[in-house]
Design an enzyme around this catalytic site. Structure first.
Site, PDB file in Angstrom:
ATOM      1  N   SER A 142       0.871  -1.178   0.000  1.00  0.00           N
ATOM      2  CA  SER A 142       0.000   0.000   0.000  1.00  0.00           C
ATOM      3  C   SER A 142       0.902   1.219   0.000  1.00  0.00           C
ATOM      4  O   SER A 142       2.034   1.159   0.505  1.00  0.00           O
ATOM      5  CB  SER A 142      -0.862  -0.002   1.266  1.00  0.00           C
ATOM      6  OG  SER A 142      -1.443   1.276   1.467  1.00  0.00           O
ATOM      7  N   TYR A 155      -2.516  -1.418  10.126  1.00  0.00           N
ATOM      8  CA  TYR A 155      -2.477  -1.544   8.657  1.00  0.00           C
ATOM      9  C   TYR A 155      -1.142  -1.035   8.113  1.00  0.00           C
ATOM     10  O   TYR A 155      -0.485  -1.708   7.317  1.00  0.00           O
ATOM     11  CB  TYR A 155      -3.640  -0.742   8.058  1.00  0.00           C
ATOM     12  CG  TYR A 155      -3.765  -0.852   6.560  1.00  0.00           C
ATOM     13  CD1 TYR A 155      -4.340  -1.980   5.976  1.00  0.00           C
ATOM     14  CD2 TYR A 155      -3.340   0.171   5.723  1.00  0.00           C
ATOM     15  CE1 TYR A 155      -4.474  -2.081   4.595  1.00  0.00           C
ATOM     16  CE2 TYR A 155      -3.469   0.082   4.349  1.00  0.00           C
ATOM     17  CZ  TYR A 155      -4.036  -1.050   3.790  1.00  0.00           C
ATOM     18  OH  TYR A 155      -4.157  -1.144   2.421  1.00  0.00           O
TER      19      TYR A 155
HETATM   20  P1  NAI Z   1     -11.688  -5.473  -0.891  1.00  0.00           P
HETATM   21  O1  NAI Z   1     -12.148  -5.428   0.517  1.00  0.00           O
HETATM   22  O2  NAI Z   1     -12.543  -4.924  -1.967  1.00  0.00           O
HETATM   23  O3  NAI Z   1     -11.264  -6.948  -1.298  1.00  0.00           O
HETATM   24  C1  NAI Z   1     -10.489  -7.749  -0.433  1.00  0.00           C
HETATM   25  C2  NAI Z   1     -10.812  -9.202  -0.669  1.00  0.00           C
HETATM   26  O4  NAI Z   1     -10.000  -9.965   0.229  1.00  0.00           O
HETATM   27  C3  NAI Z   1     -12.276  -9.547  -0.368  1.00  0.00           C
HETATM   28  O5  NAI Z   1     -12.819 -10.302  -1.429  1.00  0.00           O
HETATM   29  C4  NAI Z   1     -12.182 -10.364   0.910  1.00  0.00           C
HETATM   30  O6  NAI Z   1     -13.193 -11.347   1.045  1.00  0.00           O
HETATM   31  C5  NAI Z   1     -10.807 -10.985   0.791  1.00  0.00           C
HETATM   32  N1  NAI Z   1     -10.262 -11.404   2.084  1.00  0.00           N
HETATM   33  C6  NAI Z   1     -10.254 -10.706   3.235  1.00  0.00           C
HETATM   34  N2  NAI Z   1      -9.703 -11.421   4.222  1.00  0.00           N
HETATM   35  C7  NAI Z   1      -9.344 -12.616   3.674  1.00  0.00           C
HETATM   36  C8  NAI Z   1      -8.744 -13.784   4.181  1.00  0.00           C
HETATM   37  N3  NAI Z   1      -8.410 -13.880   5.478  1.00  0.00           N
HETATM   38  N4  NAI Z   1      -8.516 -14.811   3.342  1.00  0.00           N
HETATM   39  C9  NAI Z   1      -8.889 -14.737   2.039  1.00  0.00           C
HETATM   40  N5  NAI Z   1      -9.469 -13.657   1.506  1.00  0.00           N
HETATM   41  C10 NAI Z   1      -9.705 -12.610   2.311  1.00  0.00           C
HETATM   42  O7  NAI Z   1     -10.306  -4.699  -0.855  1.00  0.00           O
HETATM   43  P2  NAI Z   1      -9.368  -4.112  -2.005  1.00  0.00           P
HETATM   44  O8  NAI Z   1      -9.450  -2.652  -1.912  1.00  0.00           O
HETATM   45  O9  NAI Z   1      -9.586  -4.793  -3.288  1.00  0.00           O
HETATM   46  O10 NAI Z   1      -7.964  -4.533  -1.394  1.00  0.00           O
HETATM   47  C11 NAI Z   1      -7.103  -5.497  -1.976  1.00  0.00           C
HETATM   48  C12 NAI Z   1      -5.717  -5.252  -1.443  1.00  0.00           C
HETATM   49  O11 NAI Z   1      -5.303  -3.942  -1.839  1.00  0.00           O
HETATM   50  C13 NAI Z   1      -5.606  -5.290   0.074  1.00  0.00           C
HETATM   51  O12 NAI Z   1      -4.394  -5.935   0.448  1.00  0.00           O
HETATM   52  C14 NAI Z   1      -5.573  -3.827   0.446  1.00  0.00           C
HETATM   53  O13 NAI Z   1      -4.919  -3.614   1.673  1.00  0.00           O
HETATM   54  C15 NAI Z   1      -4.802  -3.247  -0.714  1.00  0.00           C
HETATM   55  N6  NAI Z   1      -4.963  -1.817  -0.907  1.00  0.00           N
HETATM   56  C16 NAI Z   1      -6.181  -1.274  -1.228  1.00  0.00           C
HETATM   57  C17 NAI Z   1      -6.298   0.092  -1.402  1.00  0.00           C
HETATM   58  C18 NAI Z   1      -7.601   0.741  -1.757  1.00  0.00           C
HETATM   59  O14 NAI Z   1      -7.654   1.985  -1.783  1.00  0.00           O
HETATM   60  N7  NAI Z   1      -8.658   0.025  -2.046  1.00  0.00           N
HETATM   61  C19 NAI Z   1      -5.143   0.995  -1.244  1.00  0.00           C
HETATM   62  C20 NAI Z   1      -3.922   0.314  -0.915  1.00  0.00           C
HETATM   63  C21 NAI Z   1      -3.842  -1.042  -0.753  1.00  0.00           C
END
Ligand code: NAI
Length: 253
Positions: A142, A155
């Protein structure tokens, strides 16, 4: 000519947001994709969408913080596709709180998913990749893993760990032909951002508007991170390893 023809990719957190976009983009370049997520049904919907567009995909239910789950998931992928060439270790969660306000349970859960989850996936795919002569691992850090940020102590610490774990993995496994990089998004329009607004007690629309106060004057779309992931997965990035690629529309803090 598709860039990832004949390769197999795992995508954790593939049911939503950035992971879903990456699973679709990797499949569009010819990779066979395993959509791995805690939410099995939603993962199945993504796999179905890929198959509907002529791609190859399976859905696997797993909690990445659990070693038995990760071992079983990787075994399922090997049974279905014969190995792993690309691993996008992307599942992550956020807790918006300062050190004073963060419970030890929340700290441990954030580290369990964001750090142990990445470690466990690497632990179980690296031997498979080494046996095939190499591979590409992409870990989702991130912007805040590089700069820090407010009210997100667990985080920020966890994502800093992902960035540096990525460098350490690149050093250890480069000689085996395995490249390991992190992709570091800024604000991307996903469910996670809405969850952050909820945690902070803010109106989602105001929160999302604030998130767009960047040089490019907008939030990013999941597909814009997915494009970077495809590049890191492909041979076009053949001399790139240990890198922290920032995809944030310019400026994070
Ligand atoms: P999101 O919440 O839309 O998707 C995350 C997915 O991970 C979900 O489908 C969820 O069910 C799954 N998940 C959560 N815990 C889990 C576990 N223990 N085992 C398996 N699957 C699990 O989030 P997003 O935004 O797509 O985030 C994806 C990655 O990007 C994360 O690592 C987040 O920290 C990172 N990120 C996101 C940013 C943003 O602005 N959306 C910015 C910087 C980093």
């Amino acid at each position: 000519m598709m860039r990832l023809e004949g390769r197999t990719a795992t995508v954790t957190g593939g049911a939503g947001g950035i992971g879903r976009a990456a699973a679709i983009a990797l499949a569009a370049e010819g990779a066979r994709v395993a959509v791995i997520d805690l939410q099995k049904e939603a993962a199945e919907a993504v796999a179905e969408e890929i198959r509907g567009s002529g791609g190859t995909a399976i859905a696997v239910g797993a909690d990445v913080s659990s070693e038995p789950d990760v071992e079983a998931a990787v075994r399922e992928v090997v049974d279905a596709f014969g190995g792993v060439d690309i691993a996008f270790n992307n599942a992550g969660i956020i807790r918006r709180s300062t050190a004073v306000d963060t419970s030890v349970d929340d700290w441990d859960r954030v580290f369990g998913v964001n750090v142990r989850g990445v470690f466990l996936m690497c632990k179980h795919v690296v031997p498979l990749m080494a046996g095939r002569g190499g591979g590409s691992i992409i870990n989702t850090g991130s912007g805040w893993g590089l700069t820090g940020g407010g009210q997100a102590i667990s985080y920020c610490a966890s994502k800093g760990a992902v960035v540096n774990m990525t460098r350490a993995l690149a050093i250890d496994h480069g000689p085996q032909g395995i490249r390991v990089n992190s992709v570091n998004p800024g604000d991307i329009d996903t469910g996670m951002l809405r969850d952050e607004a909820r945690q902070l007690g803010q109106d989602a629309s105001v929160f999302l508007a604030d998130a767009a106060d960047r040089p490019l004057r907008r939030m990013g779309q999941p597909s814009e991170v997915a494009n970077a992931v495809v590049w890191l997965a492909s041979d076009e990035s053949s001399f790139v390893t240990g890198a922290a690629l920032v995809v944030d529309g310019g400026g994070i803090a």
